[in-house]
Structures are given as C-alpha cells and as structure tokens.
Design an enzyme around this catalytic site. Sequence first.
Site, PDB file in Angstrom:
ATOM      1  N   ARG A   5      -7.455  -9.727 -13.598  1.00  0.00           N
ATOM      2  CA  ARG A   5      -6.331 -10.632 -13.830  1.00  0.00           C
ATOM      3  C   ARG A   5      -6.780 -11.975 -14.390  1.00  0.00           C
ATOM      4  O   ARG A   5      -6.300 -13.021 -13.977  1.00  0.00           O
ATOM      5  CB  ARG A   5      -5.574 -10.897 -12.534  1.00  0.00           C
ATOM      6  CG  ARG A   5      -5.216  -9.691 -11.777  1.00  0.00           C
ATOM      7  CD  ARG A   5      -4.524 -10.056 -10.507  1.00  0.00           C
ATOM      8  NE  ARG A   5      -3.293  -9.323 -10.387  1.00  0.00           N
ATOM      9  CZ  ARG A   5      -2.445  -9.437  -9.390  1.00  0.00           C
ATOM     10  NH1 ARG A   5      -2.663 -10.294  -8.445  1.00  0.00           N
ATOM     11  NH2 ARG A   5      -1.345  -8.737  -9.364  1.00  0.00           N
TER      12      ARG A   5
ATOM     13  N   HIS B 187       0.821  -1.196   0.000  1.00  0.00           N
ATOM     14  CA  HIS B 187       0.000   0.000   0.000  1.00  0.00           C
ATOM     15  C   HIS B 187       0.860   1.253   0.000  1.00  0.00           C
ATOM     16  O   HIS B 187       0.602   2.187  -0.748  1.00  0.00           O
ATOM     17  CB  HIS B 187      -1.000   0.073   1.139  1.00  0.00           C
ATOM     18  CG  HIS B 187      -1.844   1.308   0.974  1.00  0.00           C
ATOM     19  ND1 HIS B 187      -2.785   1.411  -0.029  1.00  0.00           N
ATOM     20  CD2 HIS B 187      -1.808   2.514   1.550  1.00  0.00           C
ATOM     21  CE1 HIS B 187      -3.304   2.617  -0.019  1.00  0.00           C
ATOM     22  NE2 HIS B 187      -2.723   3.317   0.931  1.00  0.00           N
TER      23      HIS B 187
HETATM   24  C1  HEM Z   1      -2.059   2.469 -22.784  1.00  0.00           C
HETATM   25  C2  HEM Z   1      -2.422   2.532 -21.544  1.00  0.00           C
HETATM   26  C3  HEM Z   1      -2.891   1.359 -20.716  1.00  0.00           C
HETATM   27  C4  HEM Z   1      -3.732   0.333 -21.049  1.00  0.00           C
HETATM   28  C5  HEM Z   1      -4.417   0.104 -22.377  1.00  0.00           C
HETATM   29  C6  HEM Z   1      -3.838  -0.530 -19.903  1.00  0.00           C
HETATM   30  C7  HEM Z   1      -4.617  -1.670 -19.831  1.00  0.00           C
HETATM   31  C8  HEM Z   1      -4.641  -2.563 -18.797  1.00  0.00           C
HETATM   32  C9  HEM Z   1      -5.422  -3.742 -18.739  1.00  0.00           C
HETATM   33  C10 HEM Z   1      -6.423  -4.196 -19.792  1.00  0.00           C
HETATM   34  C11 HEM Z   1      -5.107  -4.390 -17.578  1.00  0.00           C
HETATM   35  C12 HEM Z   1      -5.538  -5.789 -17.222  1.00  0.00           C
HETATM   36  C13 HEM Z   1      -6.442  -6.107 -16.301  1.00  0.00           C
HETATM   37  C14 HEM Z   1      -6.563  -7.539 -15.894  1.00  0.00           C
HETATM   38  O1  HEM Z   1      -6.559  -8.512 -16.691  1.00  0.00           O
HETATM   39  O2  HEM Z   1      -6.705  -7.670 -14.698  1.00  0.00           O
HETATM   40  C15 HEM Z   1      -4.136  -3.604 -16.893  1.00  0.00           C
HETATM   41  C16 HEM Z   1      -3.567  -3.906 -15.670  1.00  0.00           C
HETATM   42  C17 HEM Z   1      -2.681  -3.099 -14.990  1.00  0.00           C
HETATM   43  N1  HEM Z   1      -2.241  -1.861 -15.391  1.00  0.00           N
HETATM   44 FE1  HEM Z   1      -2.643  -0.950 -17.128  1.00  0.00          FE
HETATM   45  N2  HEM Z   1      -3.077  -0.017 -18.892  1.00  0.00           N
HETATM   46  C18 HEM Z   1      -2.479   1.128 -19.348  1.00  0.00           C
HETATM   47  C19 HEM Z   1      -1.661   1.983 -18.635  1.00  0.00           C
HETATM   48  C20 HEM Z   1      -1.205   1.743 -17.361  1.00  0.00           C
HETATM   49  C21 HEM Z   1      -0.408   2.657 -16.600  1.00  0.00           C
HETATM   50  C22 HEM Z   1       0.070   4.017 -17.062  1.00  0.00           C
HETATM   51  C23 HEM Z   1      -0.154   2.043 -15.413  1.00  0.00           C
HETATM   52  C24 HEM Z   1       0.650   2.519 -14.242  1.00  0.00           C
HETATM   53  C25 HEM Z   1       1.557   3.431 -14.255  1.00  0.00           C
HETATM   54  C26 HEM Z   1      -0.797   0.749 -15.444  1.00  0.00           C
HETATM   55  C27 HEM Z   1      -0.729  -0.166 -14.431  1.00  0.00           C
HETATM   56  C28 HEM Z   1      -1.368  -1.382 -14.428  1.00  0.00           C
HETATM   57  C29 HEM Z   1      -1.256  -2.344 -13.365  1.00  0.00           C
HETATM   58  C30 HEM Z   1      -0.417  -2.196 -12.098  1.00  0.00           C
HETATM   59  C31 HEM Z   1      -2.076  -3.425 -13.724  1.00  0.00           C
HETATM   60  C32 HEM Z   1      -2.350  -4.649 -12.886  1.00  0.00           C
HETATM   61  C33 HEM Z   1      -1.527  -5.790 -13.127  1.00  0.00           C
HETATM   62  C34 HEM Z   1      -1.975  -6.916 -12.275  1.00  0.00           C
HETATM   63  O3  HEM Z   1      -3.153  -6.968 -11.859  1.00  0.00           O
HETATM   64  O4  HEM Z   1      -1.127  -7.730 -11.984  1.00  0.00           O
HETATM   65  N3  HEM Z   1      -1.430   0.603 -16.632  1.00  0.00           N
HETATM   66  N4  HEM Z   1      -3.866  -2.489 -17.653  1.00  0.00           N
END
Ligand code: HEM
Lengths: 559, 194
Positions: free
Chosen positions: A443, A228
Amino acid sequence: MTYVDDFPGEARVVRTAFAIAFASIGLGGALGVLQALFRTGYSRSLFSSVDYYSILTAHGVLMALVFTTFFIVGLFTWGVTRSLDTGFRDLRFTWGWLGLMTLGTVLAFVTILGGIVGFIPTHAAVLYTFYAPLEASPTFYLGLALLVVGSWGAGVDYVLALLDWRAEHPDERIPLQTFMAVATMLLWVVCTLGVAVEVVVFLLPWSLGLIPRVDPLLTRTLFWYFGHAVVYFWLLPAYFVWYTIFPKLSGGRLFSDPLARVVFVLFLVLSTPVGVHHQYGDPGLSQGLKFVQMTSTYFILLPSLLTAFTVVASMEHGARQRGGKGLLKWLRALPWENPSFSGIALAGLAFAASGFGGMVNAGLNVNALVHNTMWVPGHFHLTVGTAVALTFMAITYWLLPQLTGKRLRLRTLAAVQPYLWFVGMVFMSNAMHRVGLAGVPRRTSEPQYEQVLFNTPIATMGELHLQTVGGAFILFASLLCFLAVVLSTWLGERGAEPLAVNGHIPEALSGPEHSPRILDDFRVWVALTFLLLLIAYGPPLAAMVQNGLFAPGSAPIPV
Amino acid sequence: MEIHRLEKIWIAVSLLFIVGLIASIVYGVAGVGVGTVGDTGQQLDPSALDDTEFADPGGHWASEDHYVVHVVARQFLFQPGTQEPITVPANTTVTFYVTSPDVVHGFDVVGTQLNTMVIPGQVTEFTTEFDEPKTYGIVCHEYCGAGHQSMAGQLVVVPADAMSQNATASADAANASAVNASTQASIATPEVPA
Ligand code: HEM
Ligand SMILES: [Cu+2]
Ligand SMILES: [Cu+2]
C-alpha cells in the site's frame, strides 16, 4: 430444460448481478495494472503518488467487495432455486435488495472517484479497510453500508425459499447447494455485524460531524471482526462450486455429502472468532488473546484440508471414470481443454500454494516477518485473486449458457484464459511475496526510500519489478479474454445452437442420509457461533468499551 | 455418519499437522522468546502528547543495562528516526515505546522481528536486543495519508560503550533540540497537497 426456461425471472437477477461483478473486475483489473506500473517505477507520469491511494481504494473496493459480493449473490441465487426447484417468493423484494447493493456501489465508487477528478467534491482515499481516524466523505461509508445491507436481503430470499420448500418436503434433507448457500449467508450476516456497527454507530456519524471522536482501536477491532471472516465469505462460494459442480466437470461425482456439510458448519462456527490474527502487531490487545485466536486460526485449517482431500479425490474419481490409470497418469484423462474444469483445477492449485503462505501469516511471531509487507498482497492475490476469482470466471463459462440459453462462444479464447491467469499470477504473486520478504511495504505508491535498503536474496529488485509488471499485463490480457467470451456469448442468438452444458448434478457417492440430522439445524450452529464469539471477542471489546465508547478518541483526519 | 477410511486417515493427519504447527509457535514464543506486542494498559490522549513522556521523544538509560526509547510516529515522520536516527546500544536490553498523535502508522525495522502497529491513543511497547552494531531502515508500512510513501527513518545500533551514561545526558539534550526542529519541520512538511 435449462435454468433460464425454468426460472426466467431469477435468471435475469443472476445475469444482472453477474454483469455488475464483471464490470467491477474489468475496471478493477485495469486499475491493478496501473498500480503495478506505478509501484515498480515503470510509469509515474499518468497520475501522482497521492492519486495512487484513491486508485488503490477503488481497486480494493471493486475487487474485494463489489466483484465478490455481486457474483456470490448471483451464484447462490442460481444454486438455491435450482437445488430446491422453487423460485423466490416475490421478485420485487429480490430486485429491491439488488437495487440497494447497486446504489451503494455507485455511491461508494463516485465518492472514491472524487479524490481524482476535481469536480466531484468527495474523497475516500482511505483504502478498503478505512481505518479511523483517516476520514472519507460520508457517502463512502453510506455506500458500503447499503452494499452490505442489500446483500443481507439475498440471505433473506434464500431462507424464505428454504422455508417454502421445507413446508412441502417436511422430512427431506436440505439439498446440498442450498445448505451451503444458507450456511455461507449466515456466516456473512454474523461477520458483517461487526463492520455494520463500526460504520453505522461510529464512522458515519463521525464523518457527518455528529460525534467528535472515535476510538481507533475499537473501530479497528470491529473491522477485523469482519475482516477475516469475509475471506470465508469469498471462499465458501468457491468451495460450493468445488464440491457440487467440479466433480461432475471431472467426469464423476462428489465423494461425501455429509463431510461437505460438516466442512461448511465448521466454517460457520470458526471463521469469525479468529479475526484478531490480523492484529498481532497491534498494541492494546493482550498476547494471551492473540495466542488463543491463533490456535483457533490453525484449527480452521481443518475444513480447508478436508476440502483439499475432497477436490483431489473427486478429480481422481472422475479421471478413473473416464478411463484414467496409474498413480498419476490419470491426470491426463481429465478435460484440461474445458475452461470450467481447468480454471477450477488451477484455482485449487493456487490455493494449495497460498495455504502455506497463510500458515506463515497466522504464526503469532513469524507474522512479524511479513506483516504489512508486499508479501500480503502476494498471498491474497493467490487466494481471493485466484482461488476465488478464477473459480468464478471458470464457472461462468458453464453457467452463462444456462442463464442466457446461448451457447458459449469464442471457445478457444475461453480455453486459454485460465492458463493465462494462472501464469500471470504466478509471476506477479511470486514477485510480491519475495519483495515482501525483503521488507518492502504494501500500500505504498513509491516503495523506494533513501534511508532504507531492501535485501533481496537470489533475484534483484529490478527483476522482481519486471515480474510484477509482466504478471500484471498477462493477468489483464486474461481478463480481456474472459470479458470478450462473456460479452460475445451474451450478445449471441438465443437457441441458435443446442447448449453443450446442463445443470444436472449427480448424486454424491455417500448421500445426505448418512449424516446426522442435527447438521441441518442451523439454529444450533448459529447459537454455537455466538457463544464462541462471546468468548473470543467479549473480553477485548468489553475492555475497550470500559474506557468509554469514544475513548481514547481521535478526531477525523481528512486525507 | 459414515466416513471413508481414507478420509479418517486424512483427518487424523490434518489434526496432527495443526497441533504440530501450534506447538512450533509455542516453542518459538516460550522457548526461543520471540513474542509480539501485547497490551500495556497504557492509554493516552493523542491530542495531548505534550503532557506525557512523549513530549520529548528519544532514548535514555533507564538503568545500567536497560535502554529505553520513546518514538512518536506522525504524518509523515518518526521522531526520532527520520530527521536523526534512533540510536541504541548493542547487546543491551532496549525497550521501545511508540505512539501516534494523528492516524494509524506502522513501525517496521526492515530485516528484523520489530514490526508493529502504532495506533493513536495506545502505546506500542516492544523489548528487544541487538547483537551487533549495524544500521537498519525503518518504514511506515500502514497507509497513513498522502505522504505515506515518504515516511521512513533509520535505527543505528552502536557499541554500548559508545553510549556511556554520561554521553547520553548530553545526547539527550541534543535530541531534545533536534525534536523541536523536527516538529517544526513536520508542520512545514511540503509534500502534502491541501
Ligand atoms: C489484473 C489483475 C490484478 C492486478 C494487476 C492487481 C494488482 C494489484 C496491485 C499492484 C496491488 C497493490 C499493492 C499495494 O500497493 O499494496 C493490488 C492490491 C489489491 N488487490 Fe489486486 N490485482 C489484480 C486482481 C485482483 C483481484 C482479482 C482481486 C480480488 C478479487 C484483487 C484484490 C486486491 C486487494 C484487496 C488489494 C489490496 C488493496 C489494499 O491493500 O488496500 N486484485 N492489486
Ligand atoms: Cu505513517
Ligand atoms: Cu504510512
């Protein structure tokens, strides 16, 4: 004189850190689009459901750990040396920690890549939270450990610079930017102690086969001790920008320097002792403990509410300086065409919206409605994915000229970029929140189940999927604009045109001399932090360790 | 230290707001009785569930008005839940005990407050009551490996009199054999590549 002329060596450090951060967000963004396409069922032909998890691991690590950390150490390097007006003691040390961070990043990334490409014999499809007993190759844990330990080196550099400055200015108050950077790095060291113990003492030896079992609850609790507070490590650098640079961009100056210091001290003290609010659904932790940590979680709203006040007040103050009038009409007087300004203002707006979601997450029982559903990524794409990431991109437009001596190019692209990001995120995050409320898990590569019906009031699942994918593409377009502006500025000719920005930061309306001196004594605040940590984490950790360090234990389960 | 009047007002309002939020949760927990999982103090060796009451998961009446269900969440199914639904009586106190022999799983009954984690070595305990007969979906919402996206199940709430104490005895026997079948099935779960 611009920053790069005053501190050419440090400017190179900042540029290198930024370059790695931007490469990460570019790559991570492309993976994000793939995830959005896969999850919503628009395209399942590019890779398999199983590869999805390696890709998601890469996205989480690149975005949440690599992009943020590299940008932050770069930003603070600029802020500390600029505000103290001293360079670092020994740039070889600085390059040492930056090198360590880079080595760690490469190791972790190649390990993850091994899960997708056959010829690399490693795997790390454990997501960026790497809960035991899911097991990754040792190089994954080692890489993350190096990334973290390297970043501690940045903290050492800031503190050494502060000590050098203190020797020459014994009676002055610590300049605000340095105060903020040091407070944030102290918070970072305190909270990463948890994950460092988890990785170095438990997971690394266990993945190497040196110890047979680890306790999944203990390692998980150590993770969330870090997990956190890390969000404040991302957020505080954004606040650093909001407090110290944003008022100037709005045309005015900061309201109150003392209150800004109080806010950072509150974060340092309160951030770590609230990690259990990520474990409301966990067995093995008492309801009483969860309740106490929920209470402290709500109190951590206070510094954020104070920040909201300051940001809006600075904006209004700036607007009125520029001739803005009326109850709300002053908003029009603000420089909305300046991407540094608009990016931060939109980031603040996204953060306000996500604050309400955060209050839902933090509620001990309301949390059960959304825990581990798609609501959660909906929430943190507004916070770290927008409030933080958009602030970082916005301030890059202002910093890059000072770091390179080159005027910003492709200004029109730069001007639309923050709006694109905001719109893209409104779509994607809104859809994520809503499918989450319907119970769709996060996820998960294919969130469609034969036996389960998700009830989506108002919109259909199909519409929400379309919003997710549409939002993801807009976000990616925004990222491409950002990278194009950065790259073309970077490749431009130095000194061809005079810079349109300078690093001068006006004094606050109420200066540091109005605050009690004890605020600048970090020893007191760190001691208080450890005291609270003892109260918050002493009892549960002691209870777990009493069963035996490795019991009840689990052997590694490779994925 | 000098604080602007407006800032003082803002701080006071913020503090009131925070106390109000906490009060509303206290009301939810103490007044309405919507809690969360706690610490049962029970721990077990995840590699030796056969020596515990999870050896033979399923439901049974603990007393006339209390129904108890043991569930094992494993890669990549709920036992019971996936191969045959978890059946519980309506308008009756139902206590769930859930554990895992392998990795961390989630246990989320979609559309309800039943949303918890399942951690190897720990027992998740949750007591609730369902007011009317209905079928719910269950999903594993914590990434648990390559087949995570296929891990789901069902919970069927039936009228309490349809689950008379006698009827359950035989249902239990049926459950037991179903569980055996599902254990075998899990060994042969095909979706996971090596
Ligand atoms: C082009 C921009 C972005 C797109 C299209 C995008 C899309 C996604 C999607 C679809 C998920 C998956 C969800 C899942 O299956 O649970 C995800 C997870 C995540 N995203 Fe992004 N995201 C973007 C930008 C960012 C940015 C800028 C950050 C942080 C600085 C970020 C951090 C995360 C994190 C930490 C996860 C979770 C991973 C996990 O649950 O293990 N994302 N994102
Ligand atoms: Cu599972
Ligand atoms: Cu799962």
